[in-house]
Design a protein around this motif. Structure first.
Motif, PDB file in Angstrom:
ATOM      1  N   SER A 245       0.866  -1.179   0.000  1.00  0.00           N
ATOM      2  CA  SER A 245       0.000   0.000   0.000  1.00  0.00           C
ATOM      3  C   SER A 245       0.901   1.226   0.000  1.00  0.00           C
ATOM      4  CB  SER A 245      -0.934   0.017   1.219  1.00  0.00           C
ATOM      5  OG  SER A 245      -0.197   0.215   2.415  1.00  0.00           O
ATOM      6  N   ALA A 246       0.296   2.394  -0.121  1.00  0.00           N
ATOM      7  CA  ALA A 246       1.082   3.631  -0.145  1.00  0.00           C
ATOM      8  C   ALA A 246       0.183   4.801   0.230  1.00  0.00           C
ATOM      9  CB  ALA A 246       1.693   3.852  -1.531  1.00  0.00           C
ATOM     10  N   PHE A 247       0.830   5.884   0.669  1.00  0.00           N
ATOM     11  CA  PHE A 247       0.068   7.099   0.978  1.00  0.00           C
ATOM     12  C   PHE A 247       0.956   8.323   0.822  1.00  0.00           C
ATOM     13  CE2 PHE A 247       1.830   5.595   5.004  1.00  0.00           C
ATOM     14  CZ  PHE A 247       2.278   6.746   5.641  1.00  0.00           C
ATOM     15  N   LEU A 248       0.310   9.478   0.773  1.00  0.00           N
ATOM     16  CA  LEU A 248       0.989  10.764   0.656  1.00  0.00           C
ATOM     17  C   LEU A 248       0.754  11.573   1.922  1.00  0.00           C
ATOM     18  CD1 LEU A 248      -0.010  11.800  -2.993  1.00  0.00           C
ATOM     19  CD2 LEU A 248       2.065  10.610  -2.254  1.00  0.00           C
ATOM     20  N   SER A 249       1.665  12.510   2.189  1.00  0.00           N
ATOM     21  CA  SER A 249       1.501  13.385   3.348  1.00  0.00           C
ATOM     22  C   SER A 249       1.862  14.817   2.972  1.00  0.00           C
ATOM     23  CB  SER A 249       2.399  12.921   4.507  1.00  0.00           C
ATOM     24  OG  SER A 249       3.764  13.193   4.222  1.00  0.00           O
ATOM     25  N   GLY A 250       1.114  15.761   3.527  1.00  0.00           N
ATOM     26  CA  GLY A 250       1.387  17.178   3.311  1.00  0.00           C
ATOM     27  C   GLY A 250       0.425  18.007   4.134  1.00  0.00           C
ATOM     28  N   THR A 251       0.784  19.242   4.413  1.00  0.00           N
ATOM     29  CA  THR A 251      -0.081  20.099   5.225  1.00  0.00           C
ATOM     30  C   THR A 251      -1.432  20.302   4.568  1.00  0.00           C
ATOM     31  OG1 THR A 251       1.791  21.259   6.222  1.00  0.00           O
ATOM     32  CG2 THR A 251      -0.332  22.390   6.241  1.00  0.00           C
ATOM     33  N   ALA A 252      -1.444  20.609   3.276  1.00  0.00           N
ATOM     34  CA  ALA A 252      -2.706  20.851   2.581  1.00  0.00           C
ATOM     35  C   ALA A 252      -3.515  19.579   2.400  1.00  0.00           C
ATOM     36  CB  ALA A 252      -2.444  21.510   1.226  1.00  0.00           C
ATOM     37  N   ALA A 253      -2.833  18.482   2.109  1.00  0.00           N
ATOM     38  CA  ALA A 253      -3.525  17.219   1.817  1.00  0.00           C
ATOM     39  C   ALA A 253      -3.793  16.385   3.054  1.00  0.00           C
ATOM     40  CB  ALA A 253      -2.705  16.405   0.820  1.00  0.00           C
ATOM     41  N   GLY A 254      -3.011  16.580   4.114  1.00  0.00           N
ATOM     42  CA  GLY A 254      -3.102  15.707   5.277  1.00  0.00           C
ATOM     43  C   GLY A 254      -2.445  14.373   4.960  1.00  0.00           C
ATOM     44  N   ILE A 255      -3.015  13.284   5.463  1.00  0.00           N
ATOM     45  CA  ILE A 255      -2.568  11.937   5.134  1.00  0.00           C
ATOM     46  C   ILE A 255      -3.636  11.318   4.245  1.00  0.00           C
ATOM     47  CG2 ILE A 255      -1.792   9.700   6.013  1.00  0.00           C
ATOM     48  CD1 ILE A 255      -0.135  12.049   7.028  1.00  0.00           C
ATOM     49  N   ILE A 256      -3.249  10.901   3.041  1.00  0.00           N
ATOM     50  CA  ILE A 256      -4.244  10.379   2.109  1.00  0.00           C
ATOM     51  C   ILE A 256      -3.705   9.143   1.411  1.00  0.00           C
ATOM     52  CG2 ILE A 256      -3.493  11.993   0.305  1.00  0.00           C
ATOM     53  CD1 ILE A 256      -6.500  12.028  -0.579  1.00  0.00           C
ATOM     54  N   GLY A 257      -4.531   8.109   1.362  1.00  0.00           N
ATOM     55  CA  GLY A 257      -4.123   6.834   0.788  1.00  0.00           C
ATOM     56  C   GLY A 257      -4.128   6.828  -0.727  1.00  0.00           C
TER      57      GLY A 257
END
Length: 296
Positions: A245-257
């Motif tokens: 699995s994988a996810f992205l992180s960022g202030t604007a996006a938060g944590i999103i799969g």
């Protein structure tokens, strides 16, 4: 979307003014050459009131970004944080995205500016990439070479690279793009950091060819606190395709799969992934909730 109306106030050079009356310096390097630095912060409505998450870290990074490109930074960060809270109150915002921007004065030469201005704006903004699982593609656009640009600084002109990558991904039916570095390893998304899960371990690209995200650091802290092994290493395209699995992180996006990369769908259900546990923990953290999730 509409970011302001006739009543919206911004903080501009030590004054609160209407956004519609702020004006633009038509001879500024920031307009012509992208010579500016900015930050992105989020304020959350918590049981302790409106709280800006990691405000000190964001304004310190703004200061470092300006230093990296020779842009004067003459402001006191403690005062800027106070003004940010005041701006939220004046615009009746409890949960919002906050955008400080440092931009240059008039100068048509390709030389460092000796004057700079500051603007802080705030508006209501949901998760930048939405809340559904993402379809992401490997972009033909590469991350800038660190020998040609200070890629650890949040500099305005650098984001042309991100605009090109994201726009191309959307045209192809994806939600976001992953950019490779100059050596062909996966660096990051257009404005978010990347994490992958494989065999109950979390991997993320190391510093050097990526943007050092504050949310990325928070994810690393969360992993350590929850006892998940996290490894910083260069990640190949093959590693991405073979991840669980994988996810992205960022202030604007938060944590999103992420649901899939190119045409490869990840085998693990997002709700059962380590990333989903980190996502829940992150939400508890920014909302200052006491009853944190216990992982067994």
């Amino acid at each position: 979307m509409q970011y302001y109306n006739q009543d919206t106030l911004i903080y501009l050079n030590a004054e609160f003014v209407k956004a519609s009356n702020a004006g633009v310096d038509m001879f500024g390097q920031s307009l012509h050459y992208g010579y500016g630095a900015f930050e992105g912060l989020r304020a959350y409505s918590t049981h302790n009131g409106t709280r800006i998450f990691k405000a000190e870290e964001h304004f310190e990074r703004l200061k470092r970004s300006c230093k990296a490109i020779g842009l004067p930074y003459t402001w006191d960060n403690r005062e800027l944080i106070e003004k940010s809270y005041e701006l939220l109150e004046m615009n009746n915002l409890r949960s919002a995205y906050i955008r400080p921007l440092i931009y240059s004065g008039s100068n048509m030469h390709l030389t460092a500016s000796d004057t700079a201005n500051i603007m802080i704006a705030a508006w209501e903004w949901g998760p930048y990439l939405g809340q559904h699982l993402l379809k992401v593609n490997i972009s033909r656009i590469e991350r800038p070479n660190p020998k040609s640009f200070p890629i650890d600084a949040k500099v305005s002109g650098q984001y042309i690279n991100s605009i090109l990558a994201t726009s191309d991904a959307i045209k192809k039916g994806f939600d976001e793009a992953l950019l490779l570095d100059q050596d062909g390893f996966v660096a990051q998304a257009s404005s978010e950091n990347l994490f992958i899960e494989k065999d109950f371990k979390i991997y993320t690209p190391p510093l050097g060819n990526i943007f050092p995200g504050i949310t990325r650091e928070t994810v690393i802290e969360i992993c350590k606190n929850l006892g998940f092994e996290i490894i910083e290493k260069r990640i190949s395209v093959k590693d991405i395709y073979e991840a669980d699995s994988a996810f992205l992180s960022g202030t604007a996006a938060g944590i999103i799969g992420i649901k899939q990369i190119d045409d490869v769908v990840f085998p693990e259900t997002w709700e059962d992934s380590i990333g989903a546990s980190i996502q829940r923990k992150y939400k508890n953290l920014v909302l200052e909730q006491e009853n944190y999730e216990v992982i067994i």
